[in-house]
Design a protein around this motif. Structure first.
Motif: not given
Length: 540
Positions: A321-332
């Motif tokens: 989850a940490l990897v996935l949402f680091s990527i999502l947070g960058t997009a957001l």
């Protein structure tokens, strides 16, 4: 690797190793103790002093980055770190392991960690910088999450020594590709103030050491009656002395600035609200992370009797989850402000703590626990995608190393506080709950008095399966031993619940620090807020 993202790949690799060392050996302690014919206490001292070394010299490492050049500091630190890792991998005894791990590696880390933050800010700008800092945060978070898995796998199927040998290889790769990291900052031709170094080192060592010892000595009331000062725990005295020395350090910096001499830390940057919000939020993030990775492995291994590999697998949802949402947070970050994304992450930590609180059972194997770990990883990933960039964007080019050093200090303080605070909650509540359970039980008064005498200094965390044998060896009957085992198992579960509740409270407190985070989307003009009006560029 020499493309646009070559620099962040190299720096993320270094960050991964720096963080990995803080978690990878926690699941291998018993094996190292056996291999080196040493004790658990000696291994705990090695882990503690690794943190103390970094805390003591982090500001010095940041300043040396200004003097030598940040890339040169990265290179020198990587070499020192690799030497320490190699020494640890070949250690024939605990003394050599302590020298390689706690001292040499720690000294290498104080050069590498501030340099990483400064070089990211130097190599990237705009949304690319957000992405780069998110990558660094993800590398750090993944190292925390997979550290127990890597350590458990290698310890189970090969040797713990391969962990440190692998670190040598990674640092060699960092050195090999060092030229893809550019450093356009000018070197500072200054003389470092020795008194400032001594004051900051002594202050941070005392504060970090005091926090780490709370789980052994207690916060105020002594948990070990033979270790106390004026009837109370030594911790308030140690932390208090550290605070006094830290105050003297700041007075020294202000005096140096008045005299026109270069300070070890330009204290003006601490008046920047955005920087304070960034490092404060970062400290809370590391507090929650360290607390989570202290109580969960302890319960899984010492209470449920799982091996190192099985423990790592239970924690793995957090890593994903940490990897996935680091990527999502960058997009957001292209659409949402850092403040909003960070607050979503902070409330996510509160929610994940409550989910984990509701998942506590005798095995921690239900889907609710896995969901709680995944949610915690998602929240930490969102925070990791924002906070590094927020902190480093608050200062000018000539304060990047100093900001990186401050960030490193807050990371160490947060990690120490998390281990101390949440660990103390777990151990203290276990003692209180167990004592209360014994007092309310049907065990004979003589047995209750015997147990009370033997647990006066605190209740140890041991596998529930071992309690009946411990009880019968102490002279209890089999029925009494079984009843005591039930009381202990219940106390452990309730202590874990209270620990997760404490994590929720700490996470909720993080919202306080986020109020001064940037409230505009990257690339758009900052929204003027009354509370941000005082924010000025740092000045000497």
């Amino acid at each position: 690797m020499a493309g646009r993202w070559g620099a962040v790949t190299v720096l993320a690799s270094a960050q991964f190793v720096m963080t990995l060392d803080s978690t990878v050996m926690n699941v291998s302690i018993s094996t190292v103790v056996k291999d080196l014919h040493t004790t658990i206490s000696a291994m705990q001292a090695c882990i503690t002093f690794y943190t103390l070394t970094m805390a003591a010299f982090m500001l010095l490492g940041a300043k040396l980055g200004d003097v030598w050049g940040r890339r040169r500091a990265l290179v020198i630190g990587s070499i020192v770190y690799a030497v320490g890792s190699g020494t640890t991998a070949l250690a024939p005894n605990i003394v050599v392991l302590f020298l390689g791990w706690s001292v040499i590696e720690g000294l290498g880390a104080v050069l590498v960690i501030p340099a990483i933050a400064a070089l990211i800010a130097n190599n990237y700008s705009g949304h690319a910088r957000v992405t780069a800092f998110a990558t660094i945060g993800a590398a750090s978070g993944v190292a925390v999450a997979v550290g127990p898995l890597i350590g458990g796998f290698l310890t189970t199927y090969a040797s713990w020594r391969y962990v440190f040998a692998g670190e040598v290889v990674i640092m060699a790769i960092v050195l090999l590709f060092r030229t893809v990291v550019s450093d356009t900052g000018e070197r500072a031709h200054i003389r470092i103030d020795v008194l400032s170094v001594l004051l900051s080192a002594a202050a941070l060592v005392l504060i970090v050491y005091g926090l780490l010892q709370t789980k052994t000595w207690g916060w105020i009331l002594p948990t070990q009656q033979d270790i106390k000062i004026l009837g109370i725990s030594p911790v308030p005295f140690i932390v208090g002395l550290g605070a006094v020395l830290l105050w003297l350090f700041f007075l020294r910096q202000r005096r140096l600035i008045r005299l026109g001499r270069p300070p070890l830390l330009n204290t003006a940057i601490l008046r920047l609200r955005q920087l304070r919000a960034g490092v404060g939020s970062l400290g809370i993030q590391y507090t929650v992370t360290a607390g989570l990775f202290f109580i969960v492995p302890i319960f899984l291994q010492l209470s449920l009797g799982l091996d190192a590999l099985a423990t790592g697998l239970r924690i793995f949802p957090l890593s994903v989850a940490l990897v996935l949402f680091s990527i999502l947070g960058t997009a957001l970050a292209r659409r949402l402000s850092p403040k909003l994304i960070a607050r979503i992450g902070q409330f996510g930590l509160v929610l994940s703590s409550l989910v984990l609180l509701g998942s506590v059972d005798t095995t921690l194997s239900n889907w609710v626990f896995g969901s709680g770990m995944f949610l915690a990883g998602a929240a930490l990933g969102l925070l990791a995608s924002q906070l590094g960039n927020v902190t480093m964007s608050a200062v000018g080019e000539d304060e990047l190393s100093e900001a990186g050093g401050v960030q490193g200090v807050y990371q160490n303080l947060g990690s120490s506080l998390g281990t101390a605070l949440i660990g103390s909650v777990m151990i203290a509540s276990l003692t209180t709950l167990f004592s209360g359970g014994v007092a309310a039980s049907t065990l004979p008064d003589s047995v209750q008095q015997q147990i009370a005498a033997q647990t006066q200094g605190g209740v140890a965390v041991v596998p529930v399966a071992e309690v009946p044998k411990i009880a019968t060896d102490a002279g209890l009957s089999q029925d009494q031993a079984n009843e005591l085992s039930t009381i202990y198992s219940t106390s452990q579960l309730d202590a874990l619940r209270l620990s997760f509740a404490a994590l929720a409270m700490v996470s909720l407190g993080a919202v306080f620090f986020s109020r001064n985070l940037p409230s505009s989307v990257l690339g758009k003009p900052e929204v003027a807020e009354t509370e941000d009006a005082e924010e000025d560029a740092p000045s000497a």
